[in-house]
Design a protein around this motif. Structure first.
Motif, PDB file in Angstrom:
ATOM      1  N   LEU A 221       0.658  -9.395   4.763  1.00  0.00           N
ATOM      2  CA  LEU A 221       1.188  -8.071   4.422  1.00  0.00           C
ATOM      3  C   LEU A 221       0.827  -7.699   2.980  1.00  0.00           C
ATOM      4  CD1 LEU A 221       4.718  -8.209   6.081  1.00  0.00           C
ATOM      5  CD2 LEU A 221       2.828  -6.680   6.734  1.00  0.00           C
ATOM      6  N   GLU A 222       0.945  -8.667   2.102  1.00  0.00           N
ATOM      7  CA  GLU A 222       0.617  -8.431   0.693  1.00  0.00           C
ATOM      8  C   GLU A 222      -0.849  -8.037   0.546  1.00  0.00           C
ATOM      9  OE1 GLU A 222      -0.181 -11.375  -3.040  1.00  0.00           O
ATOM     10  OE2 GLU A 222       1.790 -11.562  -2.101  1.00  0.00           O
ATOM     11  N   TYR A 223      -1.751  -8.775   1.193  1.00  0.00           N
ATOM     12  CA  TYR A 223      -3.179  -8.494   1.082  1.00  0.00           C
ATOM     13  C   TYR A 223      -3.511  -7.120   1.668  1.00  0.00           C
ATOM     14  CZ  TYR A 223      -3.361 -13.553   0.282  1.00  0.00           C
ATOM     15  OH  TYR A 223      -3.148 -14.829  -0.192  1.00  0.00           O
ATOM     16  N   TYR A 224      -2.874  -6.823   2.794  1.00  0.00           N
ATOM     17  CA  TYR A 224      -3.151  -5.529   3.439  1.00  0.00           C
ATOM     18  C   TYR A 224      -2.713  -4.371   2.543  1.00  0.00           C
ATOM     19  CZ  TYR A 224      -3.151  -1.772   6.904  1.00  0.00           C
ATOM     20  OH  TYR A 224      -3.378  -0.596   7.561  1.00  0.00           O
ATOM     21  N   LEU A 225      -1.482  -4.423   2.071  1.00  0.00           N
ATOM     22  CA  LEU A 225      -0.942  -3.320   1.292  1.00  0.00           C
ATOM     23  C   LEU A 225      -1.656  -3.130  -0.039  1.00  0.00           C
ATOM     24  CD1 LEU A 225       2.860  -3.870   1.994  1.00  0.00           C
ATOM     25  CD2 LEU A 225       1.478  -1.888   2.705  1.00  0.00           C
ATOM     26  N   ASN A 226      -2.315  -4.177  -0.526  1.00  0.00           N
ATOM     27  CA  ASN A 226      -3.020  -4.068  -1.804  1.00  0.00           C
ATOM     28  C   ASN A 226      -4.506  -3.759  -1.652  1.00  0.00           C
ATOM     29  OD1 ASN A 226      -1.276  -4.773  -4.301  1.00  0.00           O
ATOM     30  ND2 ASN A 226      -0.612  -6.264  -2.755  1.00  0.00           N
ATOM     31  N   ASN A 227      -5.011  -3.697  -0.416  1.00  0.00           N
ATOM     32  CA  ASN A 227      -6.445  -3.481  -0.232  1.00  0.00           C
ATOM     33  C   ASN A 227      -6.809  -2.282   0.634  1.00  0.00           C
ATOM     34  OD1 ASN A 227      -8.163  -5.877  -1.398  1.00  0.00           O
ATOM     35  ND2 ASN A 227      -6.310  -6.818  -0.549  1.00  0.00           N
ATOM     36  N   VAL A 228      -5.865  -1.742   1.405  1.00  0.00           N
ATOM     37  CA  VAL A 228      -6.196  -0.648   2.308  1.00  0.00           C
ATOM     38  C   VAL A 228      -6.458   0.636   1.524  1.00  0.00           C
ATOM     39  CG1 VAL A 228      -3.825   0.136   2.678  1.00  0.00           C
ATOM     40  CG2 VAL A 228      -5.530   0.412   4.503  1.00  0.00           C
ATOM     41  N   TYR A 229      -7.288   1.521   2.097  1.00  0.00           N
ATOM     42  CA  TYR A 229      -7.695   2.759   1.416  1.00  0.00           C
ATOM     43  C   TYR A 229      -6.719   3.885   1.734  1.00  0.00           C
ATOM     44  CZ  TYR A 229     -10.666   6.609  -0.164  1.00  0.00           C
ATOM     45  OH  TYR A 229     -11.170   7.706  -0.825  1.00  0.00           O
ATOM     46  N   TYR A 235      -7.052   2.606  -3.707  1.00  0.00           N
ATOM     47  CA  TYR A 235      -7.009   1.436  -2.832  1.00  0.00           C
ATOM     48  C   TYR A 235      -5.778   0.624  -3.191  1.00  0.00           C
ATOM     49  CZ  TYR A 235     -11.749   2.423  -1.303  1.00  0.00           C
ATOM     50  OH  TYR A 235     -12.858   3.015  -0.761  1.00  0.00           O
ATOM     51  N   GLY A 236      -4.967   0.327  -2.202  1.00  0.00           N
ATOM     52  CA  GLY A 236      -3.698  -0.352  -2.448  1.00  0.00           C
ATOM     53  C   GLY A 236      -2.577   0.659  -2.580  1.00  0.00           C
ATOM     54  N   ILE A 237      -1.396   0.315  -2.047  1.00  0.00           N
ATOM     55  CA  ILE A 237      -0.323   1.300  -1.970  1.00  0.00           C
ATOM     56  C   ILE A 237       0.279   1.624  -3.333  1.00  0.00           C
ATOM     57  CG2 ILE A 237       1.582  -0.344  -1.572  1.00  0.00           C
ATOM     58  CD1 ILE A 237       2.448   1.806   0.650  1.00  0.00           C
ATOM     59  N   ASN A 238       0.228   0.672  -4.257  1.00  0.00           N
ATOM     60  CA  ASN A 238       0.763   0.964  -5.588  1.00  0.00           C
ATOM     61  C   ASN A 238      -0.143   1.951  -6.326  1.00  0.00           C
ATOM     62  OD1 ASN A 238       2.909   0.583  -7.410  1.00  0.00           O
ATOM     63  ND2 ASN A 238       1.683  -0.834  -8.636  1.00  0.00           N
ATOM     64  N   SER A 248       5.288   4.167  -9.640  1.00  0.00           N
ATOM     65  CA  SER A 248       5.117   2.952  -8.848  1.00  0.00           C
ATOM     66  C   SER A 248       5.689   3.143  -7.450  1.00  0.00           C
ATOM     67  CB  SER A 248       5.822   1.779  -9.538  1.00  0.00           C
ATOM     68  OG  SER A 248       5.878   0.651  -8.677  1.00  0.00           O
ATOM     69  N   ILE A 249       5.199   2.370  -6.490  1.00  0.00           N
ATOM     70  CA  ILE A 249       5.673   2.460  -5.110  1.00  0.00           C
ATOM     71  C   ILE A 249       7.169   2.150  -5.018  1.00  0.00           C
ATOM     72  CG2 ILE A 249       4.973   0.075  -4.646  1.00  0.00           C
ATOM     73  CD1 ILE A 249       5.080   3.023  -2.151  1.00  0.00           C
ATOM     74  N   THR A 253      10.866   7.567  -3.036  1.00  0.00           N
ATOM     75  CA  THR A 253      11.938   7.721  -2.045  1.00  0.00           C
ATOM     76  C   THR A 253      11.486   7.133  -0.716  1.00  0.00           C
ATOM     77  OG1 THR A 253      11.147   9.863  -1.259  1.00  0.00           O
ATOM     78  CG2 THR A 253      12.622   9.858  -3.176  1.00  0.00           C
ATOM     79  N   LEU A 254      12.425   6.990   0.220  1.00  0.00           N
ATOM     80  CA  LEU A 254      12.100   6.471   1.542  1.00  0.00           C
ATOM     81  C   LEU A 254      11.084   7.381   2.233  1.00  0.00           C
ATOM     82  CD1 LEU A 254      12.452   4.569   3.921  1.00  0.00           C
ATOM     83  CD2 LEU A 254      14.556   5.812   4.554  1.00  0.00           C
ATOM     84  N   LEU A 255      11.248   8.694   2.116  1.00  0.00           N
ATOM     85  CA  LEU A 255      10.297   9.614   2.724  1.00  0.00           C
ATOM     86  C   LEU A 255       8.913   9.444   2.110  1.00  0.00           C
ATOM     87  CD1 LEU A 255       9.556  12.026   4.521  1.00  0.00           C
ATOM     88  CD2 LEU A 255      10.304  13.534   2.656  1.00  0.00           C
ATOM     89  N   GLU A 256       8.842   9.329   0.781  1.00  0.00           N
ATOM     90  CA  GLU A 256       7.553   9.164   0.122  1.00  0.00           C
ATOM     91  C   GLU A 256       6.879   7.863   0.551  1.00  0.00           C
ATOM     92  OE1 GLU A 256       8.499  11.676  -4.003  1.00  0.00           O
ATOM     93  OE2 GLU A 256       8.889   9.519  -3.900  1.00  0.00           O
ATOM     94  N   LYS A 257       7.673   6.813   0.732  1.00  0.00           N
ATOM     95  CA  LYS A 257       7.107   5.547   1.213  1.00  0.00           C
ATOM     96  C   LYS A 257       6.496   5.730   2.598  1.00  0.00           C
ATOM     97  CE  LYS A 257      10.130   2.296  -1.306  1.00  0.00           C
ATOM     98  NZ  LYS A 257      10.756   3.256  -2.218  1.00  0.00           N
ATOM     99  N   ALA A 258       7.227   6.401   3.486  1.00  0.00           N
ATOM    100  CA  ALA A 258       6.734   6.638   4.845  1.00  0.00           C
ATOM    101  C   ALA A 258       5.474   7.493   4.832  1.00  0.00           C
ATOM    102  CB  ALA A 258       7.823   7.303   5.681  1.00  0.00           C
ATOM    103  N   VAL A 259       5.454   8.500   3.985  1.00  0.00           N
ATOM    104  CA  VAL A 259       4.284   9.373   3.871  1.00  0.00           C
ATOM    105  C   VAL A 259       3.068   8.576   3.404  1.00  0.00           C
ATOM    106  CG1 VAL A 259       3.283  11.254   2.530  1.00  0.00           C
ATOM    107  CG2 VAL A 259       5.550  11.523   3.561  1.00  0.00           C
ATOM    108  N   LEU A 260       3.255   7.711   2.412  1.00  0.00           N
ATOM    109  CA  LEU A 260       2.148   6.892   1.907  1.00  0.00           C
ATOM    110  C   LEU A 260       1.633   5.942   2.978  1.00  0.00           C
ATOM    111  CD1 LEU A 260       3.422   6.068  -1.696  1.00  0.00           C
ATOM    112  CD2 LEU A 260       1.416   7.442  -1.097  1.00  0.00           C
ATOM    113  N   VAL A 261       2.514   5.283   3.687  1.00  0.00           N
ATOM    114  CA  VAL A 261       2.097   4.370   4.757  1.00  0.00           C
ATOM    115  C   VAL A 261       1.342   5.145   5.830  1.00  0.00           C
ATOM    116  CG1 VAL A 261       2.933   2.926   6.659  1.00  0.00           C
ATOM    117  CG2 VAL A 261       3.895   2.657   4.363  1.00  0.00           C
ATOM    118  N   GLY A 262       1.742   6.369   6.101  1.00  0.00           N
ATOM    119  CA  GLY A 262       1.090   7.178   7.127  1.00  0.00           C
ATOM    120  C   GLY A 262      -0.339   7.556   6.794  1.00  0.00           C
ATOM    121  N   ILE A 263      -0.681   7.570   5.512  1.00  0.00           N
ATOM    122  CA  ILE A 263      -2.029   7.967   5.102  1.00  0.00           C
ATOM    123  C   ILE A 263      -3.082   7.035   5.678  1.00  0.00           C
ATOM    124  CG2 ILE A 263      -3.570   8.221   3.103  1.00  0.00           C
ATOM    125  CD1 ILE A 263      -1.139   9.053   1.461  1.00  0.00           C
ATOM    126  N   THR A 264      -2.758   5.741   5.806  1.00  0.00           N
ATOM    127  CA  THR A 264      -3.767   4.743   6.182  1.00  0.00           C
ATOM    128  C   THR A 264      -4.384   5.024   7.548  1.00  0.00           C
ATOM    129  OG1 THR A 264      -2.092   3.284   7.168  1.00  0.00           O
ATOM    130  CG2 THR A 264      -2.591   2.988   4.829  1.00  0.00           C
TER     131      THR A 264
END
Length: 901
Positions: A221-229, A235-238, A248-249, A253-264
């Protein structure tokens, strides 16, 4: 700890405890017999009845059919893809051996060194933005798992249900997409190209399972979240959180986190800045999944879905500025080199627009992935960049273009721009990549990023070199007349009659170049742009298989780097070398050299004699009095080639050329194509070319281009092996045909003399006194007449004259028709059909001779290639015995047919 967070942790811990496998190398423990089916110790009597109901029978039948279909699909799948799967498994296992943690965590910056080993730039993103698993808010990984891989904690890299889905889809012809786990996506992002195929999917699965053997779920999970576009260079969610939200990630907010994850899922479609509505919808879908899977409470869900976000691009969040032209080229070249090492299949010509569109997307995905790996760190890139030469070339271009001071008010850069690429012909490397006029803020490198219509500058590569390869010579002539309006106009809006190829290139005849391209296409039976595709021109389009590109009418165009590499290929005796300013690439984690320019392969594009004749013809452009570059002279060289180029309305102006030591390509125009003053801007490109060449060649030996053994000078005319082979074959074919025709003609002439005597023998003057037998004899004699049909003799008129005489006699005897008339008509029609057949055979013989000429030429090409292969083999053996070893942007303009020089 909040109630929601506590529930999340309990659910996560529970999932960890119920893993079906302890480890990937241990078998699952079967339950003991006495522990099986302990639901009840009391037997339950089955109710008696008449048997299975109709509904039950139907259900069983349907289930049976489904099982049979699955089995049949499986058999088909194995039969169809068995060998492919075996090969892919082996490839995946081989790649898995090299997996290491440094592939995902490159804290050592990528270092770019100049030709002297001095550091030009350090590139790094992860050192600042990389977050370990324990430092990332658990909501982030939970959001990811809920939408991408809900069985993440239950599988070992491959989701069994997903595997079945993929197999059935392949068997049913629906492709092999879908069902990728987070681990598989990580493998694909780091190690594999985006190719969609059975073999690539199997390779991905094998590596995913190997990854789970080496690393824990939390590490993955760590590698994925730090390398995905995440789009916009992040590159990387942070890093993405900083780019879109400026924080910083963990501060989102919870909504912003969900929005960022959705980008991938699709960085373009779910961009929170340009496509906020899509991003919001995707984010709420993720929140709903998190609620359904117990990661958040109803209160969390309600608050987040009623929330809003404001996103914008914070460009200062990324600190890897590649504004320097040479460094930008180095990173671009390194990216393509690593893509090739990952088996990405580069493609330069396409059969359809759909194929081109699919490839472009795959290319972009693969490019972005590898580009990020380089920016993230871990590489040492040794370049051929000489800061002194670069600055000298930049100074020349900047100074010459000072005559155009107008600024673009929106971009705050000069409206009129220029670009230049310089290649060292000894090594094939790019020693200068000048992407603009050098003013502050002008960081876009037009030299390798901007496609522009090349105009007549493309003629040597598309028209002349292939024509010389077919056996034509500089003294070969082609008419400058336009047969119809489909042919392009000449700049001089007229015709100069028959021109030698040398004269035609000097004055830049568009008609001759167009005709040569048509003949090349027909005789060589290959696309007009074939040489450009072999030299990796990246702007080619399906529509470019058209002779109009010989005068610069391409769909997208070419860059100065591509044009320079094309001319450098001619200097290198027809052998193409990848244009790059990189000498070598090393991985810092193991000090392994993974690329060296000295080991790069070369590709044969033109024959040696064709390349040499093309360069010699390009000399006429500055030597002949009506050449388009007679105003250009070099201070240190008497042997050099040049070609100018001007497009419709002079929107793009070019000068390309070479000495034996360097190749230079120069372009000038507006970023958004606008008509130019050819007299001044065109001259500026020639001045930049001249001054650059004078500086580069100072102190170099003034020598001519290397003449290959396949070219000889006969009475002042350069003659090639290809032309000699073509001429010898044509002479032999003509001599054989002439001899055969002469013998046949003599025999037929003698026979016809005898027939003429009989037809002209004394007879009764009045036709009415002829007997039926006498006329029948005349008709029979006429049938014995021998037709002669050759390229220089045709006696049909003689036969027809005799025939008319006989017909006149027949009509006098049988004015209303009869037996004699029918006999005559039969003889005449037979002779008429024979004549038509022999005329067709003569045409076929000419076509056959032309085909024989082409076959001989092809054999000559094959011989050239065999000689080259033997030379390479000898060089390799010689090297081995001595013990030495060494380790797309948006098109700038639409298709414009050239009307200039």
């Amino acid at each position: 700890m909040s109630e929601g967070r506590k529930n999340r942790r309990q659910k996560q811990d529970k999932k960890k405890l119920v893993l079906p496998f302890v480890s990937a190398d241990k078998k699952r423990q079967k339950p003991k017999k006495n522990e099986t089916n302990r639901k009840s110790t009391t037997k339950t009597k089955k109710p008696k009845g008449p048997g299975l109901s109709k509904v039950t029978k139907i259900s069983i039948a349907v289930l049976t059919l489904m099982v049979i279909a699955v089995i049949a699909g499986g058999v088909f799948f194995l039969k169809q893809y068995g060998q492919v799967i075996t090969t892919a498994v082996d490839a995946g296992q081989q790649q898995a051996k090299s997996i290491q943690e440094s592939d995902f965590k490159q804290f050592r910056p990528t270092t770019i060194l100049d030709v002297n080993g001095n550091t030009l730039k350090e590139l790094k993103t992860q050192e600042r933005d990389y977050l370990s698993y324990k430092d990332i808010d658990p909501l982030v990984s939970e959001a990811l798992i809920s939408i991408e891989d809900r069985r993440f904690y239950e599988h070992h890299g491959v989701d069994t249900q997903g595997l079945i889905t993929v197999g059935l889809n392949a068997a049913l012809g629906r492709g092999v997409r879908g069902a990728s786990t987070i681990t598989q996506q990580l493998v694909k992002n780091i190690y594999l190209t985006p190719e969609v195929s059975i073999s690539r999917k199997v390779e991905e699965m094998v590596m995913a399972q190997a990854l789970e053997q080496k690393f824990s779920k939390e590490q993955i999970l760590e590698y994925y979240l730090n390398n995905v576009y995440f789009g916009n260079g992040a590159y990387g969610i942070n890093a993405a959180s900083r780019v879109y939200f400026g924080k910083s990630i963990n501060d989102t907010t919870l909504l912003e986190k969900a929005v960022l994850v959705g980008i991938t899922n699709n960085p373009g479609m779910y961009d929170p800045v340009s496509n906020k509505e899509n991003a919001m919808k995707r984010g709420k879908t993720i929140l709903n999944e998190m609620l359904n899977q117990g990661y958040i409470t109803n209160a969390d869900f309600e608050k987040a879905t009623n929330d809003d976000f404001t996103a914008s691009i914070h460009s200062e969040a990324l600190d890897n500025d590649l504004g320097d032209n040479e460094i930008a080229l180095a990173v671009d070249s390194a990216t393509k080199i690593l893509m090739e090492q990952q088996d990405f299949r580069f493609q330069y010509q396409f059969d359809s627009a759909e194929e081109e569109e699919r490839y472009n997307q795959e290319y972009l995905d693969a490019y972005n992935k590898v580009y990020q790996r380089i920016l993230s760190g871990g590489y040492e890139i040794q370049t051929k960049i000489d800061p002194t030469i670069h600055q000298q070339m930049q100074d020349i271009l900047t100074r010459v273009m000072e005559s155009w001071p107008n600024m673009d008010p929106e971009k705050n850069i000069y409206s009129k721009q220029a670009a230049m690429t310089v290649i060292d012909n000894a090594t094939g490397s790019v020693v200068a990549s000048i992407g603009g006029r050098g003013e502050e803020g002008n960081t876009y490198n037009r030299a390798f990023l901007s496609y522009r219509q090349p105009g007549s500058a493309i003629k040597p590569l598309v028209s002349y070199a292939p024509a010389y390869g077919r056996g034509l010579l500089e003294t070969s002539t082609v008419s400058d007349d336009r047969p119809n309006n489909n042919y392009p106009n000449n700049i001089y809006m007229g015709s100069r009659g028959n021109l030698t190829l040398r004269n035609a290139l000097a004055m830049s005849s568009n008609v001759v170049a167009y005709k040569l391209a048509m003949d090349n296409q027909a005789e060589l039976q290959e696309p007009v742009y074939q040489p450009l595709a072999q030299m990796q021109f990246t702007g080619l389009d399906v529509a470019d298989d058209n002779p109009i590109i010989a005068v610069g009418g391409m769909t997208y165009g070419a860059t100065t780097q591509e044009m320079a590499s094309g001319i450098a290929t001619l200097v290198n005796q027809g052998n193409y070398r990848m244009p790059t300013n990189i000498q070598s690439i090393k991985r810092k984690d193991n000090d392994q050299e993974i690329f060296n320019l000295n080991d790069s392969p070369q590709r044969k594009v033109y024959s040696e004699d064709a390349a040499y004749l093309t360069l010699d013809t390009m000399k006429a452009v500055h030597q002949d009095e009506d050449g388009t570059a007679t105003d250009t002279n070099l201070a240190h060289n008497q042997y050099w080639a040049i070609k100018t180029g001007t497009t419709d309305e002079a929107k793009d102006l070019w000068t390309v050329g070479a000495t034996p030591h360097y190749t230079v390509a120069v372009w000038a125009g507006d970023d958004t194509p606008q008509p130019q003053d050819n007299a001044s801007v065109g001259k500026a490109t020639r001045q930049i070319f001249q001054e650059a060449m004078d500086l580069l060649n100072e102190g170099k030996e003034d020598v001519d281009f290397q003449m290959p053994a396949s070219v000889t000078n006969q009475d002042g005319q350069l003659v090639t092996r290809s032309s000699q082979a073509k001429q010898v074959l044509a002479t032999r074919q003509s001599a054989l045909a002439a001899t055969t025709q002469n013998i046949d003609g003599l025999a037929k002439t003698k026979a016809n003399e005898l027939i003429a005597e009989k037809l002209n023998s004394p007879t009764v003057s009045e036709a009415s006194s002829f007997s039926t037998q006498l006329l029948a004899d005349r008709i029979q004699t006429l049938s014995q007449f021998e037709l002669i049909v050759t390229d220089n003799q045709d006696n049909w008129k003689t036969f027809d004259q005799y025939a008319q005489q006989v017909w006149a006699l027949v009509q006098n005897v049988e004015p209303a028709g009869g037996t004699l008339s029918n006999q005559y008509t039969s003889v005449y029609r037979n002779k008429e059909a024979q004549y038509a057949q022999e005329k067709a055979a003569l045409t076929a013989d000419v076509d056959r001779i032309n085909n024989d000429i082409k076959t001989t030429e092809d054999q000559s090409k094959q011989l050239d290639q065999q000689i080259e292969d033997l030379k390479k083999e000898l060089n390799i053996r010689s090297s081995g015995s001595s013990g030495s070893s060494s380790s797309r942007t948006t098109p700038s303009s639409s298709s414009e047919a050239e009307e200039g020089d």
